[in-house]
Design a protein around this motif. Structure first.
Motif, PDB file in Angstrom:
ATOM      1  N   GLU A 137      60.854  -4.314 -25.190  1.00 40.23           N
ATOM      2  CA  GLU A 137      61.673  -5.522 -25.085  1.00 40.23           C
ATOM      3  C   GLU A 137      61.007  -6.501 -24.124  1.00 40.23           C
ATOM      4  O   GLU A 137      60.719  -6.145 -22.982  1.00 40.23           O
ATOM      5  CB  GLU A 137      63.068  -5.158 -24.570  1.00 40.23           C
ATOM      6  CG  GLU A 137      64.035  -6.319 -24.471  1.00 40.23           C
ATOM      7  CD  GLU A 137      64.407  -6.907 -25.803  1.00 40.23           C
ATOM      8  OE1 GLU A 137      64.653  -8.124 -25.852  1.00 40.23           O
ATOM      9  OE2 GLU A 137      64.440  -6.166 -26.795  1.00 40.23           O
ATOM     10  N   PRO A 138      60.660  -7.747 -24.557  1.00 41.32           N
ATOM     11  CA  PRO A 138      60.838  -8.311 -25.899  1.00 41.32           C
ATOM     12  C   PRO A 138      59.836  -7.727 -26.893  1.00 41.32           C
ATOM     13  O   PRO A 138      59.009  -6.904 -26.512  1.00 41.32           O
ATOM     14  CB  PRO A 138      60.614  -9.805 -25.689  1.00 41.32           C
ATOM     15  CG  PRO A 138      59.690  -9.879 -24.523  1.00 41.32           C
ATOM     16  CD  PRO A 138      60.068  -8.725 -23.627  1.00 41.32           C
ATOM     17  N   ALA A 139      59.921  -8.163 -28.136  1.00 38.55           N
ATOM     18  CA  ALA A 139      59.064  -7.626 -29.194  1.00 38.55           C
ATOM     19  C   ALA A 139      57.593  -7.844 -28.873  1.00 38.55           C
ATOM     20  O   ALA A 139      57.225  -8.741 -28.108  1.00 38.55           O
ATOM     21  CB  ALA A 139      59.417  -8.286 -30.525  1.00 38.55           C
ATOM     22  N   LEU A 140      56.757  -7.001 -29.466  1.00 32.90           N
ATOM     23  CA  LEU A 140      55.321  -7.043 -29.185  1.00 32.90           C
ATOM     24  C   LEU A 140      54.694  -8.392 -29.506  1.00 32.90           C
ATOM     25  O   LEU A 140      53.733  -8.807 -28.857  1.00 32.90           O
ATOM     26  CB  LEU A 140      54.605  -5.937 -29.984  1.00 32.90           C
ATOM     27  CG  LEU A 140      54.916  -4.500 -29.555  1.00 32.90           C
ATOM     28  CD1 LEU A 140      54.289  -3.515 -30.526  1.00 32.90           C
ATOM     29  CD2 LEU A 140      54.418  -4.229 -28.136  1.00 32.90           C
ATOM     30  N   SER A 141      55.215  -9.082 -30.492  1.00 28.01           N
ATOM     31  CA  SER A 141      54.626 -10.362 -30.914  1.00 28.01           C
ATOM     32  C   SER A 141      55.107 -11.547 -30.089  1.00 28.01           C
ATOM     33  O   SER A 141      54.663 -12.684 -30.289  1.00 28.01           O
ATOM     34  CB  SER A 141      54.953 -10.624 -32.377  1.00 28.01           C
ATOM     35  OG  SER A 141      56.367 -10.657 -32.571  1.00 28.01           O
ATOM     36  N   THR A 142      56.011 -11.302 -29.103  1.00 30.38           N
ATOM     37  CA  THR A 142      56.578 -12.387 -28.299  1.00 30.38           C
ATOM     38  C   THR A 142      55.518 -12.986 -27.378  1.00 30.38           C
ATOM     39  O   THR A 142      54.747 -12.268 -26.732  1.00 30.38           O
ATOM     40  CB  THR A 142      57.759 -11.872 -27.460  1.00 30.38           C
ATOM     41  OG1 THR A 142      58.720 -11.281 -28.324  1.00 30.38           O
ATOM     42  CG2 THR A 142      58.404 -12.983 -26.661  1.00 30.38           C
ATOM     43  N   ALA A 143      55.485 -14.348 -27.299  1.00 26.49           N
ATOM     44  CA  ALA A 143      54.560 -15.038 -26.394  1.00 26.49           C
ATOM     45  C   ALA A 143      55.007 -14.826 -24.957  1.00 26.49           C
ATOM     46  O   ALA A 143      56.201 -14.869 -24.642  1.00 26.49           O
ATOM     47  CB  ALA A 143      54.524 -16.523 -26.720  1.00 26.49           C
ATOM     48  N   VAL A 144      54.028 -14.604 -24.075  1.00 27.56           N
ATOM     49  CA  VAL A 144      54.325 -14.307 -22.680  1.00 27.56           C
ATOM     50  C   VAL A 144      54.481 -15.600 -21.891  1.00 27.56           C
ATOM     51  O   VAL A 144      53.683 -16.532 -22.027  1.00 27.56           O
ATOM     52  CB  VAL A 144      53.206 -13.438 -22.073  1.00 27.56           C
ATOM     53  CG1 VAL A 144      53.462 -13.206 -20.593  1.00 27.56           C
ATOM     54  CG2 VAL A 144      53.111 -12.123 -22.802  1.00 27.56           C
ATOM     55  N   SER A 145      55.531 -15.656 -21.071  1.00 28.65           N
ATOM     56  CA  SER A 145      55.741 -16.797 -20.164  1.00 28.65           C
ATOM     57  C   SER A 145      55.594 -16.319 -18.733  1.00 28.65           C
ATOM     58  O   SER A 145      55.504 -15.116 -18.467  1.00 28.65           O
ATOM     59  CB  SER A 145      57.124 -17.395 -20.395  1.00 28.65           C
ATOM     60  OG  SER A 145      58.121 -16.416 -20.149  1.00 28.65           O
ATOM     61  N   ASP A 146      55.567 -17.281 -17.787  1.00 34.69           N
ATOM     62  CA  ASP A 146      55.414 -16.916 -16.385  1.00 34.69           C
ATOM     63  C   ASP A 146      56.647 -16.146 -15.912  1.00 34.69           C
ATOM     64  O   ASP A 146      57.781 -16.446 -16.298  1.00 34.69           O
ATOM     65  CB  ASP A 146      55.223 -18.183 -15.546  1.00 34.69           C
ATOM     66  CG  ASP A 146      54.624 -17.868 -14.190  1.00 34.69           C
ATOM     67  OD1 ASP A 146      53.995 -16.794 -14.059  1.00 34.69           O
ATOM     68  OD2 ASP A 146      54.777 -18.684 -13.262  1.00 34.69           O
ATOM     69  N   ASN A 147      56.407 -15.124 -15.079  1.00 38.24           N
ATOM     70  CA  ASN A 147      57.471 -14.232 -14.588  1.00 38.24           C
ATOM     71  C   ASN A 147      58.199 -13.506 -15.729  1.00 38.24           C
ATOM     72  O   ASN A 147      59.401 -13.264 -15.655  1.00 38.24           O
ATOM     73  CB  ASN A 147      58.474 -15.013 -13.734  1.00 38.24           C
ATOM     74  CG  ASN A 147      57.864 -15.505 -12.446  1.00 38.24           C
ATOM     75  OD1 ASN A 147      57.136 -14.785 -11.766  1.00 38.24           O
ATOM     76  ND2 ASN A 147      58.150 -16.772 -12.114  1.00 38.24           N
ATOM     77  N   GLN A 148      57.445 -13.158 -16.745  1.00 39.87           N
ATOM     78  CA  GLN A 148      58.012 -12.490 -17.922  1.00 39.87           C
ATOM     79  C   GLN A 148      58.299 -11.016 -17.619  1.00 39.87           C
ATOM     80  O   GLN A 148      57.410 -10.268 -17.233  1.00 39.87           O
ATOM     81  CB  GLN A 148      57.028 -12.584 -19.080  1.00 39.87           C
ATOM     82  CG  GLN A 148      57.426 -11.800 -20.311  1.00 39.87           C
ATOM     83  CD  GLN A 148      58.510 -12.502 -21.084  1.00 39.87           C
ATOM     84  OE1 GLN A 148      58.324 -13.636 -21.504  1.00 39.87           O
ATOM     85  NE2 GLN A 148      59.636 -11.850 -21.268  1.00 39.87           N
TER      86      GLN A 148
END
Length: 412
Positions: free
Chosen positions: A130-141
């Motif tokens: 969680e989140p899904a593997l294809s999710t784009a990474v944001s800062d402090n993710q």
């Protein structure tokens, strides 16, 4: 005066032209040193011509502040060349938690899957991310990984294997869509933590079924007193017949095996017919044929020798020969009370014989050769068929009579 002015103007024009030449020449020399480069700044594409000598100078000229975890390619100290492509990616801070164990990472990867791969965190198809593997990474993710483990399920005696990330037995059953009926039971605490070290879930499948069976109902034996029959005689007037009873059971099964069987109701579907036996109660008190004797002394004398010289009666009646023996009221095992209730010890001189009731009915008056008139008033275990036993007042008389074949008549 006019010539001087003209000459001055020419000199000024020449100086201006020289300055322009020098400036143009300098600019041409400077432009000749510039390079064409391509920038990729966090995905933003820029093409420019620059006189900077290194990658670092180009990024600085673009107000790019490069931090230690950022990705720059080629290196900051790389000299510029015409057509050079420069890439800068700003690092992001992420928190990765694997089964509750959290670590913070700086990364320039674009997706969750790339971040986990960079962190050498292996993810299988059964794991939960969680989140899904294809999710784009944001800062402090924040990224959460629940590692799947294998659970052994013993369901109603059948065993199967499942992959799960559930933390409790109840959650596991819900996730696996394993339904429990009202009577089913999970062994142990369903709220207990489920880990790879105790990953066994046991389910007892409980069911209750109703079973109805028909069983025979025994009849009773009712004994009725019959004053018209001699004591000791019995006659079946109504034969007994078993009835039918319907019994209802609630059977409890655990994993298909019967663990209890409870009788909950009974219903008579056919009443039994009770057996009725008439029991004789008539007591016969008889004495020797005093009508044929003239006095007691003569009777006692005849009894002592065990024979009677009474004449054979005339007239009809059942007549046959029988094997005769003699006994007393004091013989071994004897109580002195006959089958018809006569107390022989109180009546030692009574003429009475033991018979087989199937041959000579109890209570019948008989004449026995060598014994005289008597009453058929007793029975005996060995007295079967054409055999009789004569009562004698003393052992001596019984011994004297011994055993012999005699003629017998049943008078009534």
């Amino acid at each position: 005066m006019s010539q001087k002015n003209t000459k001055g103007k020419r000199i000024a024009v020449l100086l201006i032209a020289l300055a322009l030449f020098i400036t143009t020449t300098s600019l041409a020399l400077i432009d000749g040193k510039k390079k064409n480069v391509t920038l990729d700044l966090n995905g933003k594409q820029i093409e420019l011509r620059t006189a900077a000598s290194t990658v670092e100078e180009v990024l600085a000229a673009q107000d790019v502040e490069v931090k230690p975890h950022d990705h720059v390619e080629p290196a900051m100290t790389t000299p510029l060349e015409n057509g050079l492509a420069i890439q800068w990616e700003e690092a992001k801070k992420v928190a990765v938690a694997v089964d509750g164990d959290t670590q913070e990472l700086w990364t320039t990867k674009k997706t969750v899957q790339e971040v986990l791969k960079e962190a050498a965190i292996e993810v299988t198809t059964h794991d939960e991310v969680e989140p899904a593997l294809s999710t784009a990474v944001s800062d402090n993710q924040p990224i959460t990984v629940a590692k799947a483990f294998q659970v052994t399920v013993k369901d109603g005696g059948k065993e199967s294997k499942h992959w799960s990330t559930s933390t409790t037995v109840a959650d596991f059953l819900k996730d696996q869509n394993i339904r429990l009926n009202n009577l089913d039971k999970v062994e142990g605490d369903s709220k207990a933590q489920l880990t790879s070290s105790n990953a066994v879930v046991s389910i007892a499948r409980v069911e209750k079924v109703t079973d109805v069976v028909e069983v025979p109902a025994d009849f009773k034996v009712k004994r009725k007193t019959d004053l018209t029959m001699l004591k000791g005689q019995e006659k079946v007037t109504t034969e007994g017949k078993k009835g039918k009873v319907q019994e209802k059971f609630v059977i409890t099964k655990k994993n298909g095996k019967i663990v209890s069987r409870e009788l909950v109701s009974k219903q008579v579907v056919e009443e039994p017919t009770h057996k009725v036996v008439n029991v004789g109660a008539k007591v016969v008190v008889a004495s020797a044929d005093t009508a044929k004797s003239t006095n007691k002394a003569q009777t006692a004398k005849s009894a002592n020798v065990g024979v009677s010289r009474s004449n054979e009666p005339s007239g009809g009646g059942k007549e046959f020969y029988a094997n005769a023996s003699a006994y007393t009221a004091y013989c071994t095992g004897c109580s002195g009370i006959t089958a018809t209730g006569v107390n022989l010890r109180a009546n030692p001189n009574m003429k009475l014989i033991a018979v087989d009731p199937r041959v000579i009915p109890l209570g019948s008056k008989v004449w026995v050769e060598g014994y005289g008139y008597a009453i058929a008033g007793d029975t005996g275990g060995a007295i079967k068929g054409n055999r009789i036993d004569l009562h004698m007042p003393t052992k001596e008389a019984a011994y004297q009579f011994g055993r012999r074949q005699v003629k017998i008549k049943v008078i009534n």
